[in-house]
Scaffold this active site. Structure first.
Site, PDB file in Angstrom:
ATOM      1  N   ASN A   1       0.858  -1.188   0.000  1.00  0.00           N
ATOM      2  CA  ASN A   1       0.000   0.000   0.000  1.00  0.00           C
ATOM      3  C   ASN A   1       0.896   1.241   0.000  1.00  0.00           C
ATOM      4  O   ASN A   1       1.412   1.637   1.038  1.00  0.00           O
ATOM      5  CB  ASN A   1      -0.902  -0.032   1.244  1.00  0.00           C
ATOM      6  CG  ASN A   1      -1.763   1.218   1.352  1.00  0.00           C
ATOM      7  OD1 ASN A   1      -1.863   2.000   0.409  1.00  0.00           O
ATOM      8  ND2 ASN A   1      -2.389   1.397   2.503  1.00  0.00           N
ATOM      9  N   TRP A   2       1.052   1.824  -1.174  1.00  0.00           N
ATOM     10  CA  TRP A   2       1.967   2.969  -1.293  1.00  0.00           C
ATOM     11  C   TRP A   2       1.362   4.259  -0.739  1.00  0.00           C
ATOM     12  O   TRP A   2       2.049   5.268  -0.658  1.00  0.00           O
ATOM     13  CB  TRP A   2       2.340   3.182  -2.760  1.00  0.00           C
ATOM     14  CG  TRP A   2       3.237   2.142  -3.341  1.00  0.00           C
ATOM     15  CD1 TRP A   2       3.797   1.084  -2.680  1.00  0.00           C
ATOM     16  CD2 TRP A   2       3.696   2.070  -4.700  1.00  0.00           C
ATOM     17  NE1 TRP A   2       4.575   0.361  -3.552  1.00  0.00           N
ATOM     18  CE2 TRP A   2       4.528   0.935  -4.792  1.00  0.00           C
ATOM     19  CE3 TRP A   2       3.471   2.839  -5.841  1.00  0.00           C
ATOM     20  CZ2 TRP A   2       5.147   0.572  -5.992  1.00  0.00           C
ATOM     21  CZ3 TRP A   2       4.087   2.469  -7.029  1.00  0.00           C
ATOM     22  CH2 TRP A   2       4.917   1.349  -7.102  1.00  0.00           C
ATOM     23  N   LYS A   3       0.077   4.243  -0.448  1.00  0.00           N
ATOM     24  CA  LYS A   3      -0.597   5.472   0.022  1.00  0.00           C
ATOM     25  C   LYS A   3      -0.313   6.607  -0.965  1.00  0.00           C
ATOM     26  O   LYS A   3      -0.220   6.355  -2.158  1.00  0.00           O
ATOM     27  CB  LYS A   3      -0.174   5.793   1.461  1.00  0.00           C
ATOM     28  CG  LYS A   3      -0.376   4.570   2.381  1.00  0.00           C
ATOM     29  CD  LYS A   3      -0.277   4.876   3.844  1.00  0.00           C
ATOM     30  CE  LYS A   3      -0.497   3.583   4.625  1.00  0.00           C
ATOM     31  NZ  LYS A   3      -0.526   3.777   6.063  1.00  0.00           N
TER      32      LYS A   3
ATOM     33  N   HIS B   1      -9.872   1.460   4.381  1.00  0.00           N
ATOM     34  CA  HIS B   1      -8.630   1.637   5.146  1.00  0.00           C
ATOM     35  C   HIS B   1      -8.902   2.623   6.285  1.00  0.00           C
ATOM     36  O   HIS B   1      -9.696   3.553   6.131  1.00  0.00           O
ATOM     37  CB  HIS B   1      -7.533   2.168   4.219  1.00  0.00           C
ATOM     38  CG  HIS B   1      -6.191   2.183   4.884  1.00  0.00           C
ATOM     39  ND1 HIS B   1      -5.803   3.200   5.728  1.00  0.00           N
ATOM     40  CD2 HIS B   1      -5.161   1.305   4.859  1.00  0.00           C
ATOM     41  CE1 HIS B   1      -4.601   2.934   6.183  1.00  0.00           C
ATOM     42  NE2 HIS B   1      -4.173   1.797   5.670  1.00  0.00           N
TER      43      HIS B   1
ATOM     44  N   GLU C   1      -7.374   5.077   7.324  1.00  0.00           N
ATOM     45  CA  GLU C   1      -7.184   6.496   6.945  1.00  0.00           C
ATOM     46  C   GLU C   1      -8.408   7.030   6.213  1.00  0.00           C
ATOM     47  O   GLU C   1      -8.789   8.191   6.372  1.00  0.00           O
ATOM     48  CB  GLU C   1      -5.895   6.640   6.115  1.00  0.00           C
ATOM     49  CG  GLU C   1      -4.667   6.496   7.006  1.00  0.00           C
ATOM     50  CD  GLU C   1      -3.443   5.915   6.330  1.00  0.00           C
ATOM     51  OE1 GLU C   1      -3.361   5.936   5.089  1.00  0.00           O
ATOM     52  OE2 GLU C   1      -2.555   5.418   7.063  1.00  0.00           O
TER      53      GLU C   1
ATOM     54  N   GLU D   1      -6.074  -4.475  10.526  1.00  0.00           N
ATOM     55  CA  GLU D   1      -5.079  -3.429  10.759  1.00  0.00           C
ATOM     56  C   GLU D   1      -5.454  -2.641  12.014  1.00  0.00           C
ATOM     57  O   GLU D   1      -6.241  -1.685  11.934  1.00  0.00           O
ATOM     58  CB  GLU D   1      -5.023  -2.474   9.570  1.00  0.00           C
ATOM     59  CG  GLU D   1      -4.606  -3.136   8.281  1.00  0.00           C
ATOM     60  CD  GLU D   1      -3.890  -2.149   7.366  1.00  0.00           C
ATOM     61  OE1 GLU D   1      -2.750  -2.444   6.986  1.00  0.00           O
ATOM     62  OE2 GLU D   1      -4.453  -1.098   7.054  1.00  0.00           O
TER      63      GLU D   1
ATOM     64  N   GLY E   1       1.718   2.603  10.934  1.00  0.00           N
ATOM     65  CA  GLY E   1       2.709   3.670  10.847  1.00  0.00           C
ATOM     66  C   GLY E   1       3.348   4.039  12.178  1.00  0.00           C
ATOM     67  O   GLY E   1       4.042   5.050  12.269  1.00  0.00           O
TER      68      GLY E   1
ATOM     69  N   SER F   1       2.788  -1.706  10.702  1.00  0.00           N
ATOM     70  CA  SER F   1       4.214  -1.749  11.047  1.00  0.00           C
ATOM     71  C   SER F   1       4.871  -3.090  10.757  1.00  0.00           C
ATOM     72  O   SER F   1       5.729  -3.555  11.513  1.00  0.00           O
ATOM     73  CB  SER F   1       4.420  -1.344  12.515  1.00  0.00           C
ATOM     74  OG  SER F   1       3.967  -0.011  12.727  1.00  0.00           O
TER      75      SER F   1
ATOM     76  N   GLY G   1       2.439  -0.939   4.536  1.00  0.00           N
ATOM     77  CA  GLY G   1       2.492   0.477   4.179  1.00  0.00           C
ATOM     78  C   GLY G   1       3.935   0.939   4.016  1.00  0.00           C
ATOM     79  O   GLY G   1       4.576   0.696   2.991  1.00  0.00           O
ATOM     80  N   GLY G   2       4.456   1.588   5.048  1.00  0.00           N
ATOM     81  CA  GLY G   2       5.776   2.219   4.976  1.00  0.00           C
ATOM     82  C   GLY G   2       6.868   1.337   4.377  1.00  0.00           C
ATOM     83  O   GLY G   2       7.599   1.780   3.480  1.00  0.00           O
TER      84      GLY G   2
HETATM   85  P1  PGA Z   1       2.309   0.608   7.872  1.00  0.00           P
HETATM   86  O1  PGA Z   1       0.892   0.845   7.167  1.00  0.00           O
HETATM   87  O2  PGA Z   1       2.865  -0.680   7.338  1.00  0.00           O
HETATM   88  O3  PGA Z   1       3.126   1.803   7.462  1.00  0.00           O
HETATM   89  O4  PGA Z   1       2.063   0.544   9.337  1.00  0.00           O
HETATM   90  C1  PGA Z   1       0.001  -0.218   6.967  1.00  0.00           C
HETATM   91  C2  PGA Z   1      -1.241   0.286   6.262  1.00  0.00           C
HETATM   92  O5  PGA Z   1      -1.694   1.396   6.573  1.00  0.00           O
HETATM   93  O6  PGA Z   1      -1.781  -0.403   5.388  1.00  0.00           O
END
Ligand code: PGA
Length: 240
Positions: free
Chosen positions: A7-9, A92, A94, A161, A167, A201, A222-223
């Site tokens: 997930n590159w956001k 998600h 977010e 999640e 994050g 994470s 994500g990250g």
């Molecule tokens: P993260 O994000 O790996 O940076 O914690 C996961 C996500 O939001 O899908």
């Protein structure tokens, strides 16, 4: 076969996406046995992130709950299917917290995804406050209610999640993620094709341990997914 979704956001220009795709292709060669890879770039980089050799597929990060029409700025399921997406992330945290996406709207998004054969990667997870209050199971049950009208025989991916783990550098423990995955499976007893991912994470350092137990079938990353080498390492250590 475990599933690994990057997930590159809101990161990556087309040029950066092309460079990433080239690097990932070199790192995985013919693919990683036992690992299905998916890249979820921003809409604008979908084409640049595509692999002509089919070693990974594409997911969008969001879609409209409407089929088409006067919805400025929105992107439809049909457009995503036409852009080569196989999956779409829905709900998600977010989107839920920053953009106010709620149950009925998310149910509409899942339905639109089905209209065009996209597999939803539906995200659930409790906040830190809900966790402290002992409300994790109730939160998962409420969020999964959204899928009430989704046909049980369609393939479905759930990403567990926990909001406090996204994050933060603080992943859930393998015991916690396994327990949540078990609970999710119990809440969706009639599902024919259900995969449950963990997200929050995930790194190359904790991936093997997080997949070691129970019913977790892969990760939404994500990250760490912004680096092709780290994403490939996560998939390699979690391949099954
Ligand atoms: P993260 O994000 O790996 O940076 O914690 C996961 C996500 O939001 O899908």
């Amino acid at each position: 076969m475990n599933l690994f979704v990057a997930n590159w956001k809101m990161h990556m220009t087309r040029e950066q996406a092309r460079a990433y795709a080239e690097a990932l292709g070199e790192l995985i060669d013919d693919g990683i046995p036992g690992a299905e890879l998916v890249l979820a770039p921003p809409f604008t980089a979908l084409e640049a992130a595509r692999d002509r050799e089919g070693r990974w597929s594409l997911a969008a990060q969001n879609l409209s709950e409407h089929a088409s029409g006067a919805f400025t700025g929105e992107v439809s399921a049909e457009m995503l299917a036409d852009s080569g997406c196989r999956y779409v992330i829905v709900g998600h945290s977010e989107r839920r917290t920053l953009f106010g996406e709620d149950g009925p709207r998310l149910a509409g998004k899942v339905a639109r995804a089905r209209d065009f054969g996209l597999v939803p990667i539906y995200c659930v997870g409790e906040t830190g406050a809900e966790r402290l209050a002992g409300e994790t199971a109730a939160t998962l049950a409420r969020q999964l209610e959204t899928l009430r009208d989704d046909p049980a025989m369609e393939p479905l991916v759930i990403a567990y999640e926990p909001v406090w783990a996204i994050g933060s550098g603080l992943a859930a423990t393998p015991v916690d993620s396994a327990a949540a995955a078990k609970r999710i499976a119990e809440l969706l007893p009639t599902r024919g094709d259900l995969r449950i991912l963990y997200g929050g994470s995930v790194t190359a350092g904790n991936a093997a341990e997080l997949l070691g137990r129970g019913r977790v079938n892969g990760f939404l990353v994500g990250g760490a997914s912004l680096d092709a080498g780290a994403f490939a390492a996560i998939a390699r250590s979690g391949a099954a």
